[in-house]
Design a protein around this motif. Structure first.
Motif, PDB file in Angstrom:
ATOM      1  N   LYS A  91       3.170   0.161   2.854  1.00 29.98           N
ATOM      2  CA  LYS A  91       2.847  -1.011   3.665  1.00 29.98           C
ATOM      3  C   LYS A  91       2.711  -2.271   2.812  1.00 29.98           C
ATOM      4  CE  LYS A  91      -0.494  -2.639   7.073  1.00 29.98           C
ATOM      5  NZ  LYS A  91      -1.750  -2.342   7.769  1.00 29.98           N
ATOM      6  N   GLY A  92       2.180  -2.111   1.616  1.00 23.89           N
ATOM      7  CA  GLY A  92       1.995  -3.258   0.731  1.00 23.89           C
ATOM      8  C   GLY A  92       2.986  -3.298  -0.414  1.00 23.89           C
ATOM      9  N   ASP A 103       5.605  -4.892  -1.099  1.00 22.93           N
ATOM     10  CA  ASP A 103       6.028  -6.196  -1.621  1.00 22.93           C
ATOM     11  C   ASP A 103       5.133  -6.666  -2.766  1.00 22.93           C
ATOM     12  OD1 ASP A 103       8.199  -6.388   0.040  1.00 22.93           O
ATOM     13  OD2 ASP A 103       7.183  -7.639   1.540  1.00 22.93           O
ATOM     14  N   SER A 104       3.849  -6.363  -2.704  1.00 26.52           N
ATOM     15  CA  SER A 104       2.921  -6.817  -3.745  1.00 26.52           C
ATOM     16  C   SER A 104       2.959  -5.952  -5.004  1.00 26.52           C
ATOM     17  CB  SER A 104       1.497  -6.865  -3.202  1.00 26.52           C
ATOM     18  OG  SER A 104       1.023  -5.568  -2.929  1.00 26.52           O
ATOM     19  N   THR A 144      -4.939   1.776  -1.981  1.00 24.46           N
ATOM     20  CA  THR A 144      -3.974   0.946  -1.249  1.00 24.46           C
ATOM     21  C   THR A 144      -3.139   0.180  -2.266  1.00 24.46           C
ATOM     22  OG1 THR A 144      -5.490  -0.908  -1.192  1.00 24.46           O
ATOM     23  CG2 THR A 144      -5.590   0.637   0.674  1.00 24.46           C
ATOM     24  N   ALA A 145      -2.172  -0.584  -1.765  1.00 29.30           N
ATOM     25  CA  ALA A 145      -1.357  -1.413  -2.649  1.00 29.30           C
ATOM     26  C   ALA A 145      -2.235  -2.434  -3.371  1.00 29.30           C
ATOM     27  CB  ALA A 145      -0.253  -2.106  -1.856  1.00 29.30           C
ATOM     28  N   SER A 146      -3.177  -3.029  -2.659  1.00 29.06           N
ATOM     29  CA  SER A 146      -4.064  -4.005  -3.320  1.00 29.06           C
ATOM     30  C   SER A 146      -4.970  -3.309  -4.338  1.00 29.06           C
ATOM     31  CB  SER A 146      -4.874  -4.798  -2.299  1.00 29.06           C
ATOM     32  OG  SER A 146      -5.720  -3.949  -1.564  1.00 29.06           O
ATOM     33  N   HIS A 175      -2.634  -3.008  -7.248  1.00 29.88           N
ATOM     34  CA  HIS A 175      -2.246  -4.330  -7.747  1.00 29.88           C
ATOM     35  C   HIS A 175      -3.327  -4.991  -8.585  1.00 29.88           C
ATOM     36  CE1 HIS A 175      -1.484  -8.717  -7.477  1.00 29.88           C
ATOM     37  NE2 HIS A 175      -0.264  -8.320  -7.751  1.00 29.88           N
TER      38      HIS A 175
END
Length: 178
Positions: free
Chosen positions: A91-92, A94-95, A169-171, A174
């Motif tokens: 879902k994330g 792109d980051s 999560t992606a964050s 990241h």
């Protein structure tokens, strides 16, 4: 006289038992490096084998190029936490598209790995480089994994940044690797 001997013997036995349970201070005698986990002692990306989904080809992590951050994720194809994590990463994406992902499982057969790969459409993501089986169980021992998913994050120079244990999560990824 018998009572006195019995009391002395009983007292001696209790005194020895109490002494045997006494905790010693190992901080003064133990080398701090001995308490580190292998991935902490050796923070450079280790070389280990991953059998790819064709069940024949072997990929060695030594061949992961420098230049981009790397995430090695231990997963289980039927684990609900792993499924939620991969969905959150996708879902994330792109980051975190600059992070190269290598997904490994230890105990599962290739049919289960392929099903996970297809269910989550992992072929659609160019930065998911490898999905396969850690047939030598290196990840489990080197990182002393107790949970799935576990994600070992390395910077662009193959130096350990963080071991994320459990869902993320992606964050969450990241913030450790930009």
């Amino acid at each position: 006289m018998r009572k006195t001997i019995l009391i002395v013997v009983l007292f001696s036995a209790l005194a020895n038992t109490g002494y045997a349970q006494q905790k010693t201070n190992t901080a003064d005698t133990q080398d701090p490096a001995d308490t580190l986990k292998p991935y902490q002692k050796y923070p450079t990306l280790p070389a280990f084998n991953i059998r790819l989904m064709d069940s024949v080809t072997i990929f060695n992590t030594y061949n992961i190029p420098e230049g981009n951050p790397t995430a090695i994720m231990l997963f289980s194809p039927e684990c609900k936490h792993c499924k939620r994590t991969i969905k959150a990463l996708i879902k994330g994406m792109d980051s975190i598209k600059n992070i190269q992902f290598y997904l490994v499982t230890g105990f599962h057969d290739f049919a289960a790995i392929r099903a996970f790969y297809e269910e989550h459409h992992l072929a659609d993501y160019k930065n998911i480089k490898v999905v396969g089986r850690d047939y030598e169980f290196f990840f489990l021992t080197f990182y002393q994994a107790k949970f799935v998913p576990d994600i070992a994050l390395y910077d662009e120079h193959k130096k350990l940044v963080k071991l994320i244990e459990g869902e993320t999560t992606a964050s969450g990824v990241h913030k450790y690797v930009h």
